[in-house]
Write an enzyme that holds these catalytic residues in place. Structure first.
Site, PDB file in Angstrom:
ATOM      1  N   TYR A   1      41.449  34.239 -20.834  1.00 25.95           N
ATOM      2  CA  TYR A   1      41.536  32.209 -21.525  1.00 25.95           C
ATOM      3  C   TYR A   1      42.440  32.433 -22.964  1.00 25.95           C
ATOM      4  O   TYR A   1      43.381  31.657 -23.522  1.00 25.95           O
ATOM      5  CB  TYR A   1      41.189  31.307 -20.848  1.00 25.95           C
ATOM      6  CG  TYR A   1      41.509  30.290 -21.072  1.00 25.95           C
ATOM      7  CD1 TYR A   1      42.749  29.032 -20.947  1.00 25.95           C
ATOM      8  CD2 TYR A   1      40.430  29.359 -22.171  1.00 25.95           C
ATOM      9  CE1 TYR A   1      42.489  27.843 -21.293  1.00 25.95           C
ATOM     10  CE2 TYR A   1      40.747  27.578 -22.164  1.00 25.95           C
ATOM     11  CZ  TYR A   1      41.915  26.777 -22.377  1.00 25.95           C
ATOM     12  OH  TYR A   1      41.861  25.897 -22.555  1.00 25.95           O
TER      13      TYR A   1
ATOM     14  N   ASP B   1      54.515  18.282 -11.843  1.00 24.20           N
ATOM     15  CA  ASP B   1      53.770  19.143 -11.347  1.00 24.20           C
ATOM     16  C   ASP B   1      53.881  19.735 -10.500  1.00 24.20           C
ATOM     17  O   ASP B   1      54.159  19.307  -9.941  1.00 24.20           O
ATOM     18  CB  ASP B   1      52.334  17.822 -11.757  1.00 24.20           C
ATOM     19  CG  ASP B   1      51.401  19.174 -11.799  1.00 24.20           C
ATOM     20  OD1 ASP B   1      50.720  18.971 -12.338  1.00 24.20           O
ATOM     21  OD2 ASP B   1      50.301  19.860 -10.957  1.00 24.20           O
TER      22      ASP B   1
HETATM   23  P1  NAD Z   1      43.622  21.288 -15.688  1.00 24.55           P
HETATM   24  O1  NAD Z   1      43.755  22.032 -15.460  1.00 24.55           O
HETATM   25  O2  NAD Z   1      43.514  19.550 -16.333  1.00 24.55           O
HETATM   26  O3  NAD Z   1      45.988  20.021 -15.346  1.00 24.55           O
HETATM   27  C1  NAD Z   1      46.170  21.083 -15.418  1.00 24.55           C
HETATM   28  C2  NAD Z   1      47.661  20.298 -14.481  1.00 24.55           C
HETATM   29  O4  NAD Z   1      48.550  21.870 -14.936  1.00 24.55           O
HETATM   30  C3  NAD Z   1      46.575  20.333 -13.446  1.00 24.55           C
HETATM   31  O5  NAD Z   1      47.406  19.062 -12.770  1.00 24.55           O
HETATM   32  C4  NAD Z   1      48.203  21.344 -11.906  1.00 24.55           C
HETATM   33  O6  NAD Z   1      48.417  20.853 -11.207  1.00 24.55           O
HETATM   34  C5  NAD Z   1      49.371  21.750 -12.789  1.00 24.55           C
HETATM   35  N1  NAD Z   1      50.221  23.010 -12.871  1.00 24.55           N
HETATM   36  C6  NAD Z   1      49.307  24.774 -12.273  1.00 24.55           C
HETATM   37  N2  NAD Z   1      50.260  24.903 -11.747  1.00 24.55           N
HETATM   38  C7  NAD Z   1      51.231  24.822 -12.403  1.00 24.55           C
HETATM   39  C8  NAD Z   1      52.583  25.153 -11.970  1.00 24.55           C
HETATM   40  N3  NAD Z   1      53.375  26.521 -12.158  1.00 24.55           N
HETATM   41  N4  NAD Z   1      53.020  24.279 -12.222  1.00 24.55           N
HETATM   42  C9  NAD Z   1      53.279  23.137 -12.697  1.00 24.55           C
HETATM   43  N5  NAD Z   1      52.369  22.666 -13.241  1.00 24.55           N
HETATM   44  C10 NAD Z   1      51.190  23.226 -13.075  1.00 24.55           C
HETATM   45  O7  NAD Z   1      44.144  20.827 -17.376  1.00 24.55           O
HETATM   46  P2  NAD Z   1      44.128  19.956 -18.749  1.00 24.55           P
HETATM   47  O8  NAD Z   1      42.516  20.347 -19.087  1.00 24.55           O
HETATM   48  O9  NAD Z   1      44.564  18.616 -18.509  1.00 24.55           O
HETATM   49  O10 NAD Z   1      44.624  21.033 -20.065  1.00 24.55           O
HETATM   50  C11 NAD Z   1      45.773  21.294 -20.674  1.00 24.55           C
HETATM   51  C12 NAD Z   1      46.322  21.793 -21.145  1.00 24.55           C
HETATM   52  O11 NAD Z   1      45.339  21.722 -22.050  1.00 24.55           O
HETATM   53  C13 NAD Z   1      46.231  23.268 -20.754  1.00 24.55           C
HETATM   54  O12 NAD Z   1      46.598  24.705 -21.451  1.00 24.55           O
HETATM   55  C14 NAD Z   1      44.645  23.381 -20.933  1.00 24.55           C
HETATM   56  O13 NAD Z   1      44.576  24.640 -21.784  1.00 24.55           O
HETATM   57  C15 NAD Z   1      45.216  22.216 -22.209  1.00 24.55           C
HETATM   58  N6  NAD Z   1      43.204  22.659 -23.172  1.00 24.55           N
HETATM   59  C16 NAD Z   1      42.580  21.444 -22.548  1.00 24.55           C
HETATM   60  C17 NAD Z   1      40.880  21.545 -22.656  1.00 24.55           C
HETATM   61  C18 NAD Z   1      40.138  20.226 -22.065  1.00 24.55           C
HETATM   62  O14 NAD Z   1      39.243  20.404 -22.809  1.00 24.55           O
HETATM   63  N7  NAD Z   1      41.042  19.683 -20.641  1.00 24.55           N
HETATM   64  C19 NAD Z   1      40.882  22.127 -24.065  1.00 24.55           C
HETATM   65  C20 NAD Z   1      41.443  22.892 -24.954  1.00 24.55           C
HETATM   66  C21 NAD Z   1      43.050  23.058 -24.486  1.00 24.55           C
HETATM   67  C1  AKB Z   2      37.843  25.195 -21.236  1.00 20.05           C
HETATM   68  O1  AKB Z   2      36.759  24.743 -21.457  1.00 20.05           O
HETATM   69  O2  AKB Z   2      38.433  25.952 -20.495  1.00 20.05           O
HETATM   70  C2  AKB Z   2      38.698  23.859 -21.646  1.00 20.05           C
HETATM   71  C3  AKB Z   2      39.069  24.806 -23.390  1.00 20.05           C
HETATM   72  C4  AKB Z   2      38.215  24.432 -24.392  1.00 20.05           C
HETATM   73  O3  AKB Z   2      40.000  24.907 -23.225  1.00 20.05           O
HETATM   74  N1  AKB Z   2      38.095  22.798 -22.193  1.00 20.05           N
END
Ligand code: NAD
Ligand code: AKB
Length: 317
Positions: free
Chosen positions: A142, A34
């Site tokens: 996004y 990370d």
């Molecule tokens: P999050 O924001 O909780 O975690 C993202 C992590 O990436 C953080 O720990 C951050 O420090 C790290 N990060 C940011 N910039 C970085 C960089 N330059 N290099 C390395 N690490 C970096 O996000 P999440 O909810 O865990 O989501 C993870 C993935 O899943 C994302 O691609 C998101 O689009 C996708 N996603 C999440 C959800 C959700 O509800 N959480 C839903 C759909 C898709």
């Molecule tokens: C967001 O709300 O951006 C995420 C997703 C659904 O991708 N939880």
């Protein structure tokens, strides 16, 4: 021993995904990476590395020199944060993906997981039981980045035989780590305020239905997809996946069964328009057919599990 790296490991999904992968493959087989300097205590049982996914050369040399063959690329800006910094969001969400796809094209990486989102859909998409294949005209940076990413994943699979797999996650609900700036985050925040005995100010209106999923289901889905035989997979863009679906007011009613004094007020902000452009529910029949997906957490069980486990002291970490 084949080695796996999770990039974006300190986030809401990464924290639980690293734990699940280490349980499956062993602590030594899974590196958490990370951009953050410090490894969260929960991930201290295995290797941790500071890595900026935008540092293409560092990512390439690390993956090649350490003979890492499986990559979970999670680093991204989520929907709400991305709208505040669209240029950077586009860069972060796209450049890292190309770095990893190219490593696979060159034969260094054999399998990739890259998450997409329900954000790939837009206001012209049918909103109820949104099909796997349908109109996709996202209106957020996004959503645009996720849709472009899906197209590139499918392109690298078709042209370069890259084994990249993806899920369009709905809003994910969890208690191990906090969410990172999405439109669905209200459905996590609400539990912390309910357990603190505070009134919750919701940034979406009471009747805004969105697809959601409990994190345990999402992690299991991810491992099931990654462990599925290649020949079973018919979708190389990203799979629709459904858990449950609810509005803030429906969620509040169920929380009130456990905490009757809980109160909520609705003050919609810019995230309301984002939510209104997304599906209300998802048709995931292709994932069910191809790799046997089935959710375990309907809304009632999700709410009970969150209330049992949410620890408000996490808000101070
Ligand atoms: P999050 O924001 O909780 O975690 C993202 C992590 O990436 C953080 O720990 C951050 O420090 C790290 N990060 C940011 N910039 C970085 C960089 N330059 N290099 C390395 N690490 C970096 O996000 P999440 O909810 O865990 O989501 C993870 C993935 O899943 C994302 O691609 C998101 O689009 C996708 N996603 C999440 C959800 C959700 O509800 N959480 C839903 C759909 C898709
Ligand atoms: C967001 O709300 O951006 C995420 C997703 C659904 O991708 N939880």
């Amino acid at each position: 021993m084949s080695k796996t790296i999770v990039i974006g490991a300190c986030g809401q999904i990464g924290t639980e995904l690293v734990l699940a992968l280490r349980k499956q493959n062993g602590n030594d087989a899974v590196i958490a990476a990370d951009v953050k300097n410090d490894c969260p205590a929960l991930l201290s049982e295995g290797a941790y590395m500071k890595m900026d996914i935008l540092d293409r050369e560092f990512v390439r040399t690390t993956i090649i020199n350490q003979e890492i063959t499986e990559v979970y690329l999670l680093a991204a800006l989520l929907s709400a944060t991305a709208e505040k910094n669209p240029d950077f969001a586009w860069r972060l969400n796209m450049e890292g993906l190309f770095t990893i796809l190219d490593l696979a094209k060159e034969g260094h990486v054999s399998k990739i997981f890259w998450p997409s989102s329900i954000a790939v859909f837009g206001p012209t998409t049918p909103r109820d039981h949104t099909p796997q294949f349908t109109i996709m005209e996202p209106t957020t940076v996004y959503g645009i980045s996720k849709l472009a990413g899906e197209r590139w994943c499918e392109y690298y699979f078709n042209k370069h035989n890259v084994d990249v797999r993806s899920i369009r996650y709905p809003g994910l609900i969890s208690y191990t780590s906090l969410p990172g700036g999405g439109t669905t985050d209200y459905a996590v925040d609400i539990f912390y305020q309910a357990k603190l005995g505070k009134k919750y100010t919701c940034f979406l209106s009471e009747d805004t239905a969105l697809p959601m999923m409990f994190m345990e289901d999402a992690i299991r889905a991810t491992l099931e997809l990654m462990n599925a035989p290649n020949e079973k997979l018919t979708v190389r863009s990203s799979y629709n996946l459904s858990g449950c679906s609810f509005t803030p007011s429906e969620l509040t009613s169920i929380i009130k069964r456990h905490i009757p004094e809980f109160e909520i007020e609705y003050v919609p902000d810019f995230r309301q328009a984002i939510a209104e452009s997304w599906p209300k529910s998802i048709d995931d029949s292709q994932a069910r057919l191809d790799w046997g997906w089935k959710e375990n957490y309907p809304t009632d069980l999700l709410v009970k599990t969150m209330i049992d486990h949410v620890d408000p002291s996490l808000l101070n970490v």
